[in-house]
Enzyme design. Structure first.
Site, PDB file in Angstrom:
ATOM      1  N   TYR A 136      -4.311 -11.119   9.558  1.00  0.00           N
ATOM      2  CA  TYR A 136      -4.463 -10.629  10.793  1.00  0.00           C
ATOM      3  C   TYR A 136      -5.243 -11.780  11.650  1.00  0.00           C
ATOM      4  O   TYR A 136      -5.366 -11.364  12.914  1.00  0.00           O
ATOM      5  CB  TYR A 136      -5.345  -9.314  10.632  1.00  0.00           C
ATOM      6  CG  TYR A 136      -4.845  -8.528   9.869  1.00  0.00           C
ATOM      7  CD1 TYR A 136      -3.801  -7.642  10.281  1.00  0.00           C
ATOM      8  CD2 TYR A 136      -5.211  -8.415   8.516  1.00  0.00           C
ATOM      9  CE1 TYR A 136      -2.951  -6.916   9.349  1.00  0.00           C
ATOM     10  CE2 TYR A 136      -4.492  -7.716   7.511  1.00  0.00           C
ATOM     11  CZ  TYR A 136      -3.373  -6.894   7.965  1.00  0.00           C
ATOM     12  OH  TYR A 136      -2.555  -6.047   7.183  1.00  0.00           O
ATOM     13  N   ASP A 146      -2.722 -11.094  -1.515  1.00  0.00           N
ATOM     14  CA  ASP A 146      -3.233 -10.217  -0.393  1.00  0.00           C
ATOM     15  C   ASP A 146      -4.807  -9.975  -0.647  1.00  0.00           C
ATOM     16  O   ASP A 146      -5.285  -9.646  -1.808  1.00  0.00           O
ATOM     17  CB  ASP A 146      -2.631  -8.942  -0.151  1.00  0.00           C
ATOM     18  CG  ASP A 146      -2.864  -8.340   1.200  1.00  0.00           C
ATOM     19  OD1 ASP A 146      -2.106  -8.659   2.327  1.00  0.00           O
ATOM     20  OD2 ASP A 146      -3.900  -7.807   1.313  1.00  0.00           O
ATOM     21  N   GLY A 164      -2.210   2.025   4.837  1.00  0.00           N
ATOM     22  CA  GLY A 164      -2.624   0.659   5.255  1.00  0.00           C
ATOM     23  C   GLY A 164      -1.237  -0.185   5.918  1.00  0.00           C
ATOM     24  O   GLY A 164      -1.101  -1.293   5.611  1.00  0.00           O
ATOM     25  N   HIS A 209      -6.478  -7.328   0.254  1.00  0.00           N
ATOM     26  CA  HIS A 209      -6.692  -5.934  -0.260  1.00  0.00           C
ATOM     27  C   HIS A 209      -6.019  -5.684  -1.642  1.00  0.00           C
ATOM     28  O   HIS A 209      -4.774  -6.365  -2.087  1.00  0.00           O
ATOM     29  CB  HIS A 209      -6.062  -5.073   0.733  1.00  0.00           C
ATOM     30  CG  HIS A 209      -6.595  -5.264   2.136  1.00  0.00           C
ATOM     31  ND1 HIS A 209      -6.079  -6.071   2.946  1.00  0.00           N
ATOM     32  CD2 HIS A 209      -7.594  -4.825   2.612  1.00  0.00           C
ATOM     33  CE1 HIS A 209      -6.719  -5.819   4.338  1.00  0.00           C
ATOM     34  NE2 HIS A 209      -7.908  -5.166   4.181  1.00  0.00           N
ATOM     35  N   HIS A 224       0.764  -1.290  -0.047  1.00  0.00           N
ATOM     36  CA  HIS A 224      -0.022  -0.017  -0.021  1.00  0.00           C
ATOM     37  C   HIS A 224       0.938   1.269  -0.152  1.00  0.00           C
ATOM     38  O   HIS A 224       0.410   2.405  -0.336  1.00  0.00           O
ATOM     39  CB  HIS A 224      -0.901   0.194   1.246  1.00  0.00           C
ATOM     40  CG  HIS A 224      -2.105  -1.140   1.341  1.00  0.00           C
ATOM     41  ND1 HIS A 224      -2.859  -1.425   0.044  1.00  0.00           N
ATOM     42  CD2 HIS A 224      -2.138  -1.854   2.254  1.00  0.00           C
ATOM     43  CE1 HIS A 224      -3.427  -2.154   0.479  1.00  0.00           C
ATOM     44  NE2 HIS A 224      -3.334  -2.754   1.563  1.00  0.00           N
TER      45      HIS A 224
END
Ligand SMILES: [Zn+2]
Ligand SMILES: [Zn+2]
Length: 351
Positions: free
Chosen positions: A294, A161, A134, A163, A126
């Site tokens: 996460y 990923d 991010g 995102h 990011h």
């Protein structure tokens, strides 16, 4: 045939945001422990990152931004962006060593010391030219690819990923030597808000950015369908000299930030295909970085199994790391993904 380097320094653990911030280096620590416990380092070499100069970093980041991060790093106060990426004392050094790890991976592949190199400490997709974003400070992926281009002609970046890899996309948007593929969850109000199928690159890089925007709830079956229908033929057509995999663990079905539904098996299937493509097309040249993730234990498990696959290790040692079965998408998601795949085939001329 699968000679693999694992780039590591214990200082990687310093890149961990304090308090209840979701980005923790626990994932990297657990991955190393899982590998150690299974004897993987008898076959995989641990290589320390060589710290890069600020001069090299300024290939992709503005001098002003580098200075800004250094200042914030001294006080450890405030934010590096508009909310997600807080400063902490030493964040400059902690970021620099992780970027250096990806650059080291590129060097090891470029000089043919290894077939594969893994930097679980990398994957900060990011970060922009003059902006943190991010949880990412410096964009190791874009820098590594820019440096790889000095030796190798064509590079394919596959970003799995959960995102969109926006920073990397824009840093390499007009680059004609890099195929940029990102599979990610896409929703109007979901970070970073970019990554629609309409974003295809600009200038000489037009057509070389492929975004696969997946709806929440996309599980193994439809994720693999999109991957096999779009990514595999495009990478084969592009014939890269190096494949760069950004293996963020947050597309996992129990990740707290992303609503994609990949199981560990789904991840492994994707990594297996990419590993195989690297041998078919790129003389084995494959670099894997980490990324988001996460659910810390699941991310460490995904990375461990991915590394075992890439390094050609005997999987019997690693089997107990597998979680559940293959996961299926709902009828609604199936329909949506089919539509997206058809649209992408038209945009990118895939038969
Ligand atoms: Zn291999
Ligand atoms: Zn992510």
């Amino acid at each position: 045939m699968h000679k693999t380097a694992f780039i590591w320094d214990d200082k990687y653990l310093d890149y961990s945001f304090p308090g209840d911030h979701p980005f923790k280096s626990l994932r990297e620590a657990m991955t190393k422990k899982f590998l150690e416990e299974r004897g993987a380092f008898h076959e995989i070499d641990i290589v320390k990152p060589k710290i890069i100069s600020e001069e090299l970093l300024s290939l992709i980041h503005s001098k002003e931004y580098i200075e800004f991060v250094k200042k914030k790093s001294e006080t450890g106060e405030g934010l590096l962006d508009d909310g997600d990426t807080p400063a902490f004392k030493g964040i400059f050094e902690a970021s620099l060593i992780r970027v250096s790890g990806t650059v080291t991976a590129v060097e090891l592949i470029g000089n043919s010391s290894y077939d594969h190199a893994v930097n679980v400490g990398g994957g900060f997709h990011h970060a922009k030219r003059s902006e943190a974003s991010g949880f990412c400070v410096f964009n190791d992926v874009a820098l590594g690819i820019k440096l790889a281009e000095r030796k190798l002609k064509k590079i394919a970046l596959i970003d799995i990923d959960g995102h969109h890899g926006d920073g990397t996309q824009y840093l390499l948007y007009d680059d004609p030597n890099v195929l940029k593929v990102s599979l990610h969850m896409y929703h109007q109000r979901f970070f970073p808000g970019t990554g629609s199928e309409e974003e295809i690159g600009e200038g000489n890089g037009k057509g070389l950015t492929i975004n696969i925007p997946l709806p929440p709830g996309t599980a193994d079956d439809m994720y693999l369908y999109a991957f096999n229908e779009i990514v595999v033929p495009k990478v084969k057509e592009f014939k890269p000299d190096l494949i760069f995999l950004l293996n963020g663990g947050d597309a996992y079905y129990e990740d707290p930030l992303v609503e994609l539904k990949l199981s560990t098996k789904g991840y492994l299937e994707v990594v297996r295909t990419i590993h195989s493509l690297s041998h078919q097309l790129s003389n084995g040249r494959l670099i894997m970085t980490g990324g988001g993730g996460y659910n810390y234990e699941a991310t460490a498990r995904i990375w461990t199994l991915s590394i075992a696959e890439i390094a050609g290790l005997d999987f019997t040692e690693f089997e107990n790391l597998e979680d559940c079965c293959f996961i299926a998408s709902s009828e609604f998601v199936k329909k949506r993904v089919m539509e997206i795949v058809e649209k992408l085939k038209k945009i990118h001329g895939i038969k």
